[in-house]
Design an enzyme around this catalytic site. Structure first.
Site, PDB file in Angstrom:
ATOM      1  N   LEU A  76      56.544  90.058  29.429  1.00  8.44           N
ATOM      2  CA  LEU A  76      57.465  89.415  30.102  1.00  8.44           C
ATOM      3  C   LEU A  76      56.640  88.445  30.913  1.00  8.44           C
ATOM      4  O   LEU A  76      56.918  87.238  31.453  1.00  8.44           O
ATOM      5  CB  LEU A  76      58.137  90.130  31.242  1.00  8.44           C
ATOM      6  CG  LEU A  76      59.192  91.139  30.735  1.00  8.44           C
ATOM      7  CD1 LEU A  76      59.910  92.048  31.642  1.00  8.44           C
ATOM      8  CD2 LEU A  76      60.177  90.150  29.962  1.00  8.44           C
ATOM      9  N   GLY A  77      55.514  88.504  31.250  1.00  6.12           N
ATOM     10  CA  GLY A  77      54.553  87.678  32.094  1.00  6.12           C
ATOM     11  C   GLY A  77      53.412  88.435  32.611  1.00  6.12           C
ATOM     12  O   GLY A  77      53.440  89.664  32.623  1.00  6.12           O
ATOM     13  N   GLY A  79      50.456  88.206  36.191  1.00  8.72           N
ATOM     14  CA  GLY A  79      50.192  87.632  37.513  1.00  8.72           C
ATOM     15  C   GLY A  79      48.929  88.356  38.027  1.00  8.72           C
ATOM     16  O   GLY A  79      47.970  88.956  37.216  1.00  8.72           O
ATOM     17  N   PHE A  81      48.100  90.924  39.931  1.00 14.54           N
ATOM     18  CA  PHE A  81      47.953  92.242  39.808  1.00 14.54           C
ATOM     19  C   PHE A  81      48.113  93.129  38.419  1.00 14.54           C
ATOM     20  O   PHE A  81      47.630  94.075  38.310  1.00 14.54           O
ATOM     21  CB  PHE A  81      48.801  93.027  40.603  1.00 14.54           C
ATOM     22  CG  PHE A  81      48.890  92.674  42.098  1.00 14.54           C
ATOM     23  CD1 PHE A  81      47.529  92.749  42.748  1.00 14.54           C
ATOM     24  CD2 PHE A  81      49.793  92.021  42.520  1.00 14.54           C
ATOM     25  CE1 PHE A  81      47.547  92.573  44.101  1.00 14.54           C
ATOM     26  CE2 PHE A  81      49.760  91.775  44.200  1.00 14.54           C
ATOM     27  CZ  PHE A  81      48.570  91.864  44.648  1.00 14.54           C
ATOM     28  N   GLY A  82      48.863  92.238  37.384  1.00 16.22           N
ATOM     29  CA  GLY A  82      48.658  93.180  36.123  1.00 16.22           C
ATOM     30  C   GLY A  82      49.699  92.239  35.252  1.00 16.22           C
ATOM     31  O   GLY A  82      50.103  91.033  35.717  1.00 16.22           O
ATOM     32  N   VAL A  84      53.274  92.315  32.980  1.00 17.68           N
ATOM     33  CA  VAL A  84      54.583  93.080  33.078  1.00 17.68           C
ATOM     34  C   VAL A  84      54.922  92.931  31.584  1.00 17.68           C
ATOM     35  O   VAL A  84      54.991  92.065  30.807  1.00 17.68           O
ATOM     36  CB  VAL A  84      55.480  92.587  34.108  1.00 17.68           C
ATOM     37  CG1 VAL A  84      56.888  93.068  33.854  1.00 17.68           C
ATOM     38  CG2 VAL A  84      55.069  92.074  35.375  1.00 17.68           C
ATOM     39  N   ASP A 196      52.917  87.664  49.758  1.00 22.39           N
ATOM     40  CA  ASP A 196      52.912  86.831  48.524  1.00 22.39           C
ATOM     41  C   ASP A 196      54.203  86.255  48.002  1.00 22.39           C
ATOM     42  O   ASP A 196      54.844  86.367  46.919  1.00 22.39           O
ATOM     43  CB  ASP A 196      52.237  87.605  47.299  1.00 22.39           C
ATOM     44  CG  ASP A 196      52.045  86.674  46.266  1.00 22.39           C
ATOM     45  OD1 ASP A 196      51.722  85.425  46.207  1.00 22.39           O
ATOM     46  OD2 ASP A 196      51.553  87.165  44.890  1.00 22.39           O
TER      47      ASP A 196
HETATM   48  N1  LIG Z   1      61.532  93.781  37.179  1.00 18.09           N
HETATM   49  C1  LIG Z   1      61.409  92.499  36.427  1.00 18.09           C
HETATM   50  N2  LIG Z   1      62.375  92.062  35.642  1.00 18.09           N
HETATM   51  C2  LIG Z   1      62.216  91.116  34.665  1.00 18.09           C
HETATM   52  N3  LIG Z   1      61.032  90.138  34.682  1.00 18.09           N
HETATM   53  C3  LIG Z   1      60.210  90.473  35.448  1.00 18.09           C
HETATM   54  C4  LIG Z   1      60.123  91.650  36.136  1.00 18.09           C
HETATM   55  N4  LIG Z   1      59.063  91.657  36.865  1.00 18.09           N
HETATM   56  C5  LIG Z   1      58.244  90.379  36.550  1.00 18.09           C
HETATM   57  N5  LIG Z   1      58.719  90.021  35.507  1.00 18.09           N
HETATM   58  C6  LIG Z   1      58.352  88.760  34.914  1.00 18.09           C
HETATM   59  O1  LIG Z   1      57.123  89.025  34.642  1.00 18.09           O
HETATM   60  C7  LIG Z   1      56.485  87.743  35.427  1.00 18.09           C
HETATM   61  C8  LIG Z   1      55.152  88.175  35.956  1.00 18.09           C
HETATM   62  O2  LIG Z   1      55.319  88.995  37.042  1.00 18.09           O
HETATM   63  P1  LIG Z   1      54.017  89.102  37.779  1.00 18.09           P
HETATM   64  O3  LIG Z   1      54.517  89.709  39.232  1.00 18.09           O
HETATM   65  O4  LIG Z   1      52.954  90.024  37.140  1.00 18.09           O
HETATM   66  O5  LIG Z   1      53.137  87.655  38.306  1.00 18.09           O
HETATM   67  P2  LIG Z   1      53.662  86.663  39.269  1.00 18.09           P
HETATM   68  O6  LIG Z   1      54.983  87.195  40.059  1.00 18.09           O
HETATM   69  O7  LIG Z   1      53.690  85.316  38.657  1.00 18.09           O
HETATM   70  O8  LIG Z   1      52.577  86.602  40.427  1.00 18.09           O
HETATM   71  P3  LIG Z   1      52.235  87.815  41.545  1.00 18.09           P
HETATM   72  O9  LIG Z   1      51.183  88.730  40.887  1.00 18.09           O
HETATM   73  O10 LIG Z   1      51.497  87.103  42.472  1.00 18.09           O
HETATM   74  O11 LIG Z   1      53.284  88.725  41.869  1.00 18.09           O
HETATM   75  C9  LIG Z   1      57.454  87.333  36.196  1.00 18.09           C
HETATM   76  O12 LIG Z   1      57.274  85.878  36.611  1.00 18.09           O
HETATM   77  C10 LIG Z   1      58.805  87.328  35.752  1.00 18.09           C
HETATM   78  O13 LIG Z   1      59.084  86.502  34.961  1.00 18.09           O
END
Ligand SMILES: Nc1ncnc2c1ncn2[C@@H]1O[C@H](COP(=O)(O)OP(=O)(O)OP(=O)(O)O)[C@@H](O)[C@H]1O
Ligand SMILES: [Mg+2]
Length: 409
Positions: A76-77, A79, A81-82, A84, A196
């Site tokens: 899904l993406g 960031g 920390f890890g 998703v 954050d």
């Molecule tokens: N619970 C969820 N349901 C659907 N999509 C999600 C969920 N959690 C994360 N994502 C998707 O995964 C992407 C990456 O999330 P992640 O938290 O790893 O990175 P971030 O939010 O861009 O950065 P950070 O590490 O600073 O939080 C998000 O931008 C979102 O699109």
């Protein structure tokens, strides 16, 4: 003798019948017991969610998560920390599995579970639910409820018309986000500072209700071995408050600053920093302050394509954003006041110039000023994804009894 013979046959027959019945009952019970966990978990999503309401984060095995995510195939993406992944359990429940980066240290398991236990028991309409976690030598992961409409950044910064959200809905999303942060700061048993807040961490459910994601993560991931206190305030460039960059105490007010920056991006439906625009517009918050100071709100509305009938709301949102990004943390409002100001039930005071510190003794062109502001008021780092500082933040007290349920998916 004949009677004795038939009596014997009767006894034998009865014994066989009873034996078969007992065997059948035992076999049936064994099957029931063997299948029980699966039934309990898989019977019905509502039952499962009811169990979740009983506040126990579930401990999953890496095998269970591997199966649910089809071997971690649907990203899904990712960031700071890890990464998703999307996953689905046998009962049809869709989840987002965040696989945490970093090496595993067995000694932190206890603190990890304490932290996860707190996160799993932090419930609010505007906070993402943490269903559970995995803590194994090969996998450290968090399992969240899945949000159908992804993160807010996809709607604010996409040029695709179909992906845009109307201003009224954006105002609701801003209020929902503020309510979620209020809960973390002021209403839950132990204050949680997010560190954050940004559009990527505001997720949207099927009805575009805002859910704040990743609360508690800064504390969970920046910890050094078994210490309860940890080093490392963090944030993302452009959203992190000045005190995260400077030798100043960090408090929950750093989230208020980041929320203010998020509010600017909601108003502008653009990234605050956009180097493709002309000098004066490159950093939206300063440009918006200038418009506000000169009482040229109409210009801002035209540039941001906001309709005339939203004028009152945008005026309020802009003033709230300016209040939230004040340089001095103590002059920023508490989030509960922010909610009321956004609702219109509390009058927004006239904000002071939040950027005056950038202008003192500076005679630089505006794009340099914008870069300074975006970089946190003069720090010289440039490309790092996250900010690390050396503030000591009090951790969650170690819990003696984990409120955790073992999963049986
Ligand atoms: N619970 C969820 N349901 C659907 N999509 C999600 C969920 N959690 C994360 N994502 C998707 O995964 C992407 C990456 O999330 P992640 O938290 O790893 O990175 P971030 O939010 O861009 O950065 P950070 O590490 O600073 O939080 C998000 O931008 C979102 O699109
Ligand atoms: Mg995130």
């Amino acid at each position: 003798m004949a009677i004795d013979g038939s009596f014997g046959a009767l006894v034998v027959s009865l014994s066989i019948i009873v034996g078969v019945a007992v065997f059948g009952i035992i076999a049936y019970l064994c099957t029931r017991i063997y299948n029980m966990p699966e039934d309990t978990f898989g019977k019905d999503i509502n039952d499962f969610l009811d169990n979740m309401e009983r506040e126990k984060p579930i401990r999953f095995t890496s095998k269970q998560l591997k199966t649910a995510t089809e071997n971690f195939s649907n990203v899904l993406g990712s960031g700071a920390f890890g990464t998703v992944y999307k996953g689905t359990f046998k009962n049809g429940l869709t989840v987002a599995v965040k696989v945490l980066y970093g090496t595993l240290n067995r000694r932190i398991e206890e603190q990890f579970m304490a932290e996860v236990s707190t996160m799993g028991r932090t419930h609010h309409l505007n906070l993402i639910r943490l269903y559970g976690f995995c803590f194994e030598s090969t996998l450290r992961a968090l399992v969240y409820e899945f949000m159908d409409n992804g993160s807010l950044d996809n709607y604010l910064f996409k040029t695709n018309e179909g992906d845009s959200i109307g201003f009224e809905k954006l105002h609701e999303i801003a209020m929902g986000t503020a309510s979620g942060i209020t809960y973390l700061h002021e209403e839950c048993p132990q204050r949680i500072v997010h560190y954050d807040i940004k559009p990527g961490n505001i997720l949207l459910d099927s009805k575009f209700c805002a859910k704040v994601a990743d609360f508690g993560l800064a504390k969970l991931c920046n910890r050094e071995n078994t210490h309860i206190s940890m080093t490392g305030g963090r944030g993302t460039p452009g959203y992190a408050a000045p005190e995260l960059w400077m030798p100043l105490p960090v408090t929950y007010k750093c989230d208020v600053y980041s929320f203010g920056m998020l509010l600017f991006e909601i108003i502008g439906r653009r990234r605050n920093m956009d180097v493709t625009l002309g000098d004066s517009q490159q950093w939206f918050p300063i440009w918006a302050w200038n418009k506000y100071e000169k009482k040229q709100l109409k210009d801002l509305m035209v540039a941001c394509e906001i309709e005339e009938n939203d004028q009152e709301v945008v005026d309020r949102m802009l003033k709230v954003a300016l209040c939230c990004v004040q340089y001095r943390p103590e002059t920023r409002p508490d989030m509960s006041i922010v909610v009321k100001m956004l609702e219109g039930t509390f009058e927004v005071p006239e904000p002071l110039n939040p950027f005056s510190h950038l202008f003192i003794g500076v005679s630089e062109p505006s794009d340099s000023l914008a870069r300074m502001a975006w970089n946190g008021g003069g720090s010289d780092w440039t490309s790092s994804e996250t900010i690390m500082s050396s503030k000591v933040v009090t951790g969650t007290p170690l819990m003696h009894k984990y409120e955790i349920t073992i999963a049986s998916v």
